[in-house]
Design a protein around this motif. Sequence first.
Motif, short mmCIF file in Angstrom:
data_model
loop_
_atom_site.label_atom_id
_atom_site.label_comp_id
_atom_site.label_asym_id
_atom_site.label_seq_id
_atom_site.Cartn_x
_atom_site.Cartn_y
_atom_site.Cartn_z
N PHE A 129 -34.00 8.46 -17.39
CA PHE A 129 -33.23 9.53 -18.03
C PHE A 129 -31.76 9.21 -17.96
O PHE A 129 -31.35 8.30 -17.26
CB PHE A 129 -33.54 10.90 -17.38
N THR A 148 -43.90 9.58 -22.04
CA THR A 148 -42.72 10.20 -22.62
C THR A 148 -42.92 11.70 -22.54
O THR A 148 -43.88 12.23 -23.10
CB THR A 148 -42.52 9.76 -24.08
N ALA A 152 -35.83 16.65 -23.07
CA ALA A 152 -34.69 15.77 -23.33
C ALA A 152 -33.72 15.78 -22.16
O ALA A 152 -33.56 16.79 -21.48
CB ALA A 152 -33.96 16.22 -24.60
N ASP A 153 -33.08 14.64 -21.94
CA ASP A 153 -32.05 14.56 -20.90
C ASP A 153 -30.72 15.03 -21.48
O ASP A 153 -30.64 15.45 -22.63
CB ASP A 153 -31.97 13.14 -20.31
N ASP A 155 -28.35 13.40 -22.55
CA ASP A 155 -27.95 12.58 -23.69
C ASP A 155 -28.83 12.82 -24.91
O ASP A 155 -28.67 12.15 -25.93
CB ASP A 155 -27.98 11.10 -23.31
N GLY A 156 -29.79 13.75 -24.80
CA GLY A 156 -30.67 14.06 -25.92
C GLY A 156 -31.86 13.15 -26.08
O GLY A 156 -32.61 13.23 -27.05
N ARG A 157 -32.08 12.26 -25.12
CA ARG A 157 -33.23 11.34 -25.17
C ARG A 157 -34.35 11.88 -24.29
O ARG A 157 -34.11 12.53 -23.28
CB ARG A 157 -32.82 9.95 -24.69
N ALA A 158 -35.57 11.59 -24.68
CA ALA A 158 -36.72 12.06 -23.91
C ALA A 158 -36.71 11.44 -22.51
O ALA A 158 -36.42 10.25 -22.35
CB ALA A 158 -38.02 11.70 -24.62
N CYS A 160 -38.58 9.85 -19.55
CA CYS A 160 -39.83 9.09 -19.46
C CYS A 160 -40.20 8.86 -18.00
O CYS A 160 -39.34 8.79 -17.13
CB CYS A 160 -39.68 7.74 -20.15
#
Length: 178
Positions: A129, A148, A152-153, A155-158, A160
């Motif tokens: 993350f 996954t 979201a973190d 930064d907007g990324r999933a 994992c």
Amino acid sequence: MITIEAFDLAGLRLRWPDIARLQQDVPHEQDLHYLADLAGRGTRAVLARQGWRIVGSYLHLPATEVPALAGNAEFVAELAMLEIGLGELSVATHIYVDRAVRGQGLSVRLAAARARDALVRGMTHGVLFAAQTPEIRSWAGRWPGTLTTGVADADGRAICLLPLDGLRGAATPQSSHA
């Protein structure tokens, strides 16, 4: 010859400058304060040494000690659905290999040593993350069994999860090329 060993970060206080030297994008004093904070949270240091010189690091700590995860109700609820406890997660930081020894598979050996060290401490998964580089995300995405989450973190990324059992003895991740 490069040797890899795991240590309690707090016990390595005199070696913190050597660990900080590997991270060149953050001012030295700032990194020393960050290492002191990490040491107070039970961080473990997996270090690669060539003689007495530190040429690689892979630090990890329990997710229970990372407010961005422990305080994220949505993430904790997702873990409950997966039947994984927050205390079973190992969060990695300070993943660095000295430029002089890159290209020798050292990062994979460090990851395997971190996985073994975390497994011994009852952790089952690594967490991916926020602030992870594209290189690390690409590398981690090639490991079998990566989960996954639907969370979201910052930064907007999933976020994992990587099963540590699959990392502990692996020589290389699966190729991303067909």
